[in-house]
Each structure stands twice: as structure tokens, then as C-alpha cells.
Design an enzyme around this catalytic site. Structure first.
Site, PDB file in Angstrom:
ATOM      1  N   GLU A   3       1.169  -1.082  -0.050  1.00 38.07           N
ATOM      2  CA  GLU A   3       0.139   0.090  -0.477  1.00 38.07           C
ATOM      3  C   GLU A   3       0.188   0.724  -0.282  1.00 38.07           C
ATOM      4  OE1 GLU A   3      -3.454   1.892   3.071  1.00 38.07           O
ATOM      5  OE2 GLU A   3      -3.289  -0.201   2.938  1.00 38.07           O
ATOM      6  N   ASP A   4       1.857   1.656   1.060  1.00 36.79           N
ATOM      7  CA  ASP A   4       2.625   2.285   0.928  1.00 36.79           C
ATOM      8  C   ASP A   4       4.213   2.594   0.308  1.00 36.79           C
ATOM      9  OD1 ASP A   4       0.443   3.394   1.973  1.00 36.79           O
ATOM     10  OD2 ASP A   4       1.290   2.822   4.578  1.00 36.79           O
TER      11      ASP A   4
END
Length: 735
Positions: free
Chosen positions: A76-77
Site C-alpha cells: 500500500e505504501d
């Protein structure tokens, strides 16, 4: 700061045969890819995945779960994708990470819809592997513990989601300790003033309460020994702030009137009979409170919880609760399914432990299945969240069919909920019900042990009124679906007639317009609709004016030429979609998106204030009626999504005064009205009316009509009134 070696030490102590090398590789991978990233606190981002892994290690979960905790944010990051995770860590961890990763490419949706879609993905994933939700709960717990660095608006949004979704999921899985912490942290962020006030009240009483608990614990301990009842420990606790606040608010009590402000807990050895022996000793010492006894051992809750609960009156008239459970029951009550979880390696052969693990997996599936059984990809995301919230409530009512089959339902369930729990067709054709052999109203609330018989008629259909008293999402969704389909059919028919009438005004053959599929589809697409039927329904609902459909069909020149009203100001440019319009009075405008000129009015039931979240509903003859999104009537309006429109407050430099009624429940003593009016006057707020009365239970009831500018102003007034000594509760009163 937690170190990776601390995590590994916990895993080795709890699960000696774990693959520690896997955890070390996950840590190195996470550290590499999160390098340079910072949290809102300014700390290195790696602090968060290590903390999540530490919480999972404390839960005694397996090395796969702990490793996933270290990796849960990398997709996600960072620039890492799932294929890379699969290459380095295999299919199992990849599946878990995928279930925890937010959906990409939905940034065009509102925050509410984004939240709903991400929760939907997680819920669907966790039915396959419960570790998905256990890791998510650990992730959310650490975020809640460290969210003081975020902006107040973001703290409130995350806390509301936690209170609505994640704390109830923890409860569903029997994880009482984690659920309690999530609730208290959410309470602190959502209602800081009330949290602070209640915290001060409890802390002021704490020395006295803890001294009383010590006496109670010693008395129980001595009496159990004297009666040869074996026990492991006697514990005591003061009621949690969130739970206490909820009870005070719901029942409008003072803190001194709460039965279970303090509670003792008896933990016996692992034999059920010792719990009942301990109960008899407790009832010999103190007088039990009638109807305050619950046996969750004989009939366990569906979240695996087992315990005896009894309330008694102490020597000085102090009421308190006693919980009695075995050591094993206590561990399950605190940790739920996490207390049982063990990863079964494929190389292990079948044995008794494997069979118990299979039973555990079946239990977990039973706990989580209701959360997804009514979920489908086409379901509206807001409907999904509402259904999820309904299903997360504990199922505490046990009822029976005439044949003896047990039907578990939430508290407050009615015969209609019971009918739909049996089968959707039984619910659809329900015309009456018998409870324990007697005919009752369909809105009758079911009680534990009721034998329910549903009466049906083949040609009967669901009634819209049922939505006012059904509790379960299965019943609500089925009724809504039926009503929505019925209203849509009617609206298409109305829309066709209105369009035929308008076409006739312009000398157009109705069939030439309505039966022209390609043109109708083109016009529907310009309104953001998919099919001609959707366009006809929109006209029938009153959301789209038939005149504008004709204009798009003819084009601007032909339309002006044939327009019988000859109004040049109504010229429309073909292909231009509806724009935002400011509709309302003066500066108190409301922005309405994608709707033609319609009158707007504020709903009298909730009288929304500037700054509150609002929603518009097209009502025939009233134009757009604007409700507060939290209005009690919004649920029934959502049956017909086609009539819902997006609305918002227009920016305004001028402050508009609006009247709001407040009801304060107070102690019945002299000076309360003066104290409240002075508190309001001190923050320079106008009072239009004030009156006081006494309730049947000897409480003061003070109703005040005040002048406020917006929701922030109202919150400030309510906070000021709540701080007046003797005020028990303050609530807004709608018409």
C-alpha cells in the site's frame, strides 16, 4: 521503542517451534522498503509494523501472522507489488497482505464509499482466513494508541470507523480485552469533553471504589476457602469509561445509580461445577438483585463467551456485579479466537489436536459468515456498511420453531426477523405470528425461550411499515429490495406517461421518442444513467424533468422552434450535463448536484444545521427535502436510492441564526434552570424560550430553545450545559 528482538523473544516463548528466520526476513524487507518514510509523529515508519508484529506476538499467533504484521503496509505504501511479496514470502503471506491492502484506483469515490469498499474487501478476505482480521485489529489498535499527532477531523473519522466496525468485530470474535481498549480510545477522540468529565468523576471515586473492591475480594476469597470451592484468582475492576458513558447516556442515570460500576470476578479451576458452587457461596454472602442473573455457561454467547453474571447488594447498600468463570473461559473471554489460534502445518498428521482446530475453524466461520452472506459485488457500499453494522450486534435472543429448532436473533428482533431467518419466502409471505401459542402483532419483541410460529399466505408481499421494526440485515435487505423493485416498476410507468405527454406538446410522436432505443440510451448516458429504463424511472421519480429529455432529443434549435412556451431563457445546449445549482434562501443556499431546478426545504424531523452532514430526498410536491444524515428517518428513505441526491452547504460569509431545542435531564433541585441559562448566556447565545418540569422518576426536565449559527456553535452550547453541576444528560430535540 519496541525492537524486533523483543518480538522474536515473545514468539519463541509462546511458540517454540516457530520459523524465526521467516520473521527476520520480513523485518529486513519491511525496513528496506519503508526506509526514509516517517509517521505523523516524526518517528521512522518502521516503528508501526514492528508494533503491530509485537501485538500479534502477544496474542500468541503464528510466525506467518507476525511476518504479515511486519509486511502489511509495504504494498500500500511503497513501490512493492504482490508478485514481489509472493516471490520472497510465498502464497500464504501474499494472500494475507492482499486482504489487508486497501483497494487502488478508487480515489474518485467519496471517503465514505472508499471506506466501505475497503472494509468489504477485508470482510470477504477474513472469512477465508481469520488471521486477516486479527492482523487488521492489531494494526488498528496501534494506530488508535498513537493518533494524537493527527488532525482532529481525521482522528474523529478513524475513531468513528473503529467504534462502528472494528470494535464490534473484536466483540464478535470474543476478543474482550482488545475491544475494550478500542472503544475507550475511540470515546476519548470522539467526545473529548465528555471523556474528560467522566474520567474526573470516576478518578475522584476510585480510591473509595478500590477500597470497597478489596473488601469484596477478601470476603469472597475467605468464603470460597471455607466452603472448599477451588479457585485460581479473585479480581476486581471499575467499569470502563466508554461502557459507563453509554449506560449513563442511554438510561439517563447518575453515576451513583449504576449497578455494575464495580465488579468482582471469580476465576475457578477448569470445572464448570465449581462456577455454580461459587455462585451459591456469593448468594449466601449477599442478597442477589432479582432478574440480574445471566447464565452464559449453560447457553454460551455466539462469540464463544462463557461466564455467570450476578448482581448483588453489598453490606452498605452498594450494588455490584460478580462474574464467575473457569480459567479457560477467562482466557477465551479476554482473547476470543486468538486464544485458540494455531497454524496447522501441512506436514502434521491428523490427530486429536487437529480435529479440535478444525472445530475452531468451523466456529470462526460461523461467527463471521453472517457478515458476508448478504454481501455481493453489486450491493451499494453504504448499504453494505449498514448491513455490516446490523450484523455485528451480539445475538442474545434464543427462540425456537414449533419443531424445536433454535433460531438466534439480536435483541429487539421481531417475528418478521424470525420469519426471514427461516427462509426469505417465509418472510415475504408472512401475514401473522404466534408466540407460545398466542397470536401477536408482527412488531412484538421476541424474548429468550419464545416458541414462534409464522403464519403465511401465498399471495402476500412485504410491507414498507416492516422496516420500522425489523432488526436483522437479512430481513431489512429483503424488504428494501422488494419495495425498491416495486417502486421502480411504478416509476418507469409514470415516467413513460409523463414523457409521452411532454412529447405530445412538441408535436412529437411518443413512440418516436420512447421507442428509439439508441436516442434514449444516448440521453440516459448524458444523465449518467446506463439504460433507457433508468431514464424513465428518473423521470417518474421526479429527478429528471421530461421537458429536458425532449430538449436533448430535439437539440437546442429545434427545441426553441417548437417550444410552445416560447421561453428563450430555457435554451439548453445539447450534451451538457446538469451543473451544481444554488437553491435555497439568500446566503443559506444548498448545493444540489446534478438535479434540475427543484425547491428545497429542510426536513422538520431533524431540522439540519449548517455544518452537519446532509442528504437530499426528492419528495413529490415538496422538491428536495434535506435531512441530517443521522436522522432516524433516513434509513426508510434509503429504500429508494433513485430519489436520493447529493447536497452540501454552500459557502457563506453571513451567519444565519437558527432555532434549536435542547432537553436537559437534571437532578431535581432548586437553581437548575438558572444555572443552565447562565451557562448559555456566558457564551453569548440567545435563548428564545425556557421551561422546567419534573418527570415521574423525580428528575428535572428543562427544555430550552436557543439561537445558534451552526453545528460547532451547538456543540459548544451543549458542552457548556453538560458542565453545569447536577446536569445528567443533554440532547437535541427535533420536531
Amino acid at each position: 521503542m519496541i525492537r524486533i528482538e523483543d518480538v522474536i523473544e515473545k514468539v519463541e516463548n509462546n511458540r517454540p517451534n516457530s520459523n524465526i528466520e521467516l520473521i527476520r526476513r520480513a523485518y529486513m524487507f519491511s525496513a528496506l522498503h519503508h526506509r526514509g518514510q516517517k509517521r505523523a509523529s516524526g518517528e521512522p515508519y518502521l516503528v508501526h509494523p514492528i508494533a503491530v508484529a509485537d501485538i500479534l506476538a502477544e496474542m500468541r499467533l503464528d510466525e506467518v501472522s507476525v511476518s504479515t504484521g511486519l509486511l502489511h503496509d509495504v504494498v500500500e505504501d511503497t513501490l512493492v507489488d504482490l508478485d514481489t511479496i509472493k516471490e520472497y514470502f510465498g502464497e500464504e503471506i501474499t494472500t494475507l497482505v492482499d486482504g489487508l491492502t486497501k483497494i487502488a484506483h478508487i480515489s474518485n469515490l467519496s471517503k465514505e464509499k472508499q471506506q466501505a469498499e475497503n472494509v468489504r474487501k477485508m470482510v470477504l478476505a477474513m472469512i477465508t482466513d481469520v488471521r486477516v482480521v486479527l492482523i487488521k485489529l492489531a494494526d488498528r489498535l496501534h494506530n488508535m494508541r498513537t493518533m494524537q499527532f493527527l488532525k482532529p477531523e481525521k482522528r474523529a473519522r478513524i475513531s468513528r470507523e473503529t467504534l462502528d466496525i472494528y470494535a464490534p468485530i473484536a466483540h464478535r470474535l470474543g476478543m474482550g480485552k482488545l475491544r475494550s481498549e478500542l472503544e475507550d480510545l475511540s470515546f476519548r477522540n470522539l467526545h473529548p469533553q465528555e471523556y474528560s468529565k467522566l474520567s474526573i468523576e470516576v478518578e475522584a471515586r476510585r480510591p473509595e471504589l478500590e477500597a470497597t473492591l478489596e473488601i469484596i475480594k477478601k470476603t469472597i476469597s475467605d468464603q470460597l476457602r471455607e466452603n472448599d470451592v477451588p479457585f485460581v484468582a479473585i479480581e476486581g475492576r471499575v467499569k470502563r469509561l466508554f461502557s459507563l458513558w453509554k449506560k449513563l447516556k442511554k438510561r439517563k442515570l447518575t453515576i451513583d445509580q449504576v449497578y455494575d460500576l464495580i465488579a468482582a470476578r471469580v476465576i475457578t479451576t477448569n470445572e464448570k461445577k465449581n462456577c455454580y458452587l461459587a455462585l451459591s457461596v456469593i448468594h449466601d454472602i449477599w442478597t442477589p438483585v432479582p432478574e440480574r442473573f445471566k447464565d452464559w455457561i449453560a447457553i454460551p454467547r455466539d462469540n464463544l463467551y462463557q461466564s455467570l453474571h450476578t448482581s448483588v447488594i453489598g453490606d452498605k447498600g452498594q450494588a455490584f456485579e460478580v462474574q464467575i468463570r473457569t480459567e479457560e473461559m477467562h482466557q477465551i473471554a479476554e482473547e476470543g479466537v486468538a486464544a485458540h489460534w494455531k497454524y496447522k502445518e501441512s506436514k502434521l498428521g491428523a490427530n486429536e489436536e487437529d480435529e479440535s482446530l478444525d472445530e475452531l475453524r468451523k466456529t470462526v466461520e460461523k461467527l463471521l459468515l453472517p457478515l458476508v452472506e448478504n454481501t455481493n459485488e453489486s450491493q451499494d457500499s453504504e448499504d453494505f456498511i449498514e448491513s455490516l453494522k446490523l450484523d455485528l450486534y451480539p445475538k442474545d435472543v434464543y427462540t425456537f420453531t414449533p419443531m424445536g429448532k433454535v433460531i438466534q436473533l439480536p435483541r429487539g428482533a421481531t417475528p418478521i426477523d424470525f420469519a426471514y431467518a427461516i427462509h426469505s419466502e417465509v418472510g415475504d409471505t408472512c401475514t401473522g405470528a404466534k408466540i407460545n401459542g398466542r397470536i401477536v402483532q408482527l412488531k412484538t419483541e421476541l424474548q429468550n425461550g419464545d416458541v414462534v410460529e409464522i403464519l403465511t399466505t401465498s399471495n402476500s408481499t412485504p410491507s414498507r411499515d416492516w422496516l420500522n421494526y425489523v432488526i436483522t440485515s437479512r430481513a431489512r435487505n429483503r424488504i428494501r429490495h422488494f419495495i425498491s423493485e416495486q417502486q421502480r416498476t411504478e416509476s418507469i410507468d409514470i415516467g413513460r406517461k409523463l414523457l409521452e405527454k411532454e412529447a405530445d406538446k412538441f408535436g412529437i410522436s411518443p413512440k418516436k421518442l420512447i421507442n428509439n432505443d439508441s436516442e434514449m440510451k444516448r440521453i440516459a448516458n448524458e444523465y449518467g444513467l446506463g439504460r433507457p429504463e433508468d431514464l424513465l424511472a428518473s423521470v417518474g421519480y421526479g429527478k429528471t424533468l421530461p421537458r429536458n429529455v425532449v430538449a436533448k432529443f430535439l437539440g437546442p434549435e429545434k427545441f426553441n422552434e417548437l417550444d410552445p412556451e416560447k421561453k428563450k431563457e430555457t435554451k439548453l445546449q445539447s450534451g451538457v450535463k446538469a451543473v451544481k445549482k444554488f437553491i435555497g434562501m439568500g446566503e443559506d443556499a444548498i448545493i444540489v448536484k446534478g438535479v434540475d431546478n427543484l425547491l428545497t426545504t429542510r426536513a422538520r424531523c431533524c431540522n439540519p444545521l449548517r455544518g452537519e452532514p446532509i442528504i437530499g430526498y426528492i419528495s413529490l410536491g415538496k422538491g428536495i427535502v434535506v435531512h441530517n444524515k443521522r436522522c432516524k428517518n433516513v434509513k426508510s428513505l434509503m429504500v429508494n436510492k433513485d430519489r436520493i441526491v447529493d447536497v452540501d452547504w454552500a459557502k457563506s460569509e453571513k451567519e444565519e441564526i437558527q432555532s434549536v431545542r435542547l432537553l436537559a435531564t437534571t437532578e431535581n433541585r432548586t437553581g437548575m434552570l438558572a444555572g443552565i441559562t447562565n451557562a448559555i448566556a456566558e457564551i453569548k447565545t440567545g435563548i428564545r424560550d425556557a421551561r422546567a418540569m419534573v418527570s415521574k422518576d423525580d428528575r428535572g426536565l428543562i427544555e430550552i430553545t436557543i439561537e445558534v449559527f451552526d453545528k460547532k456553535h451547538l456543540d459548544k452550547v451543549i458542552g457548556s450545559v453538560e458542565r453545569v453541576p447536577g446536569v445528567i444528560a443533554v440532547e437535541r430535540v427535533n420536531s
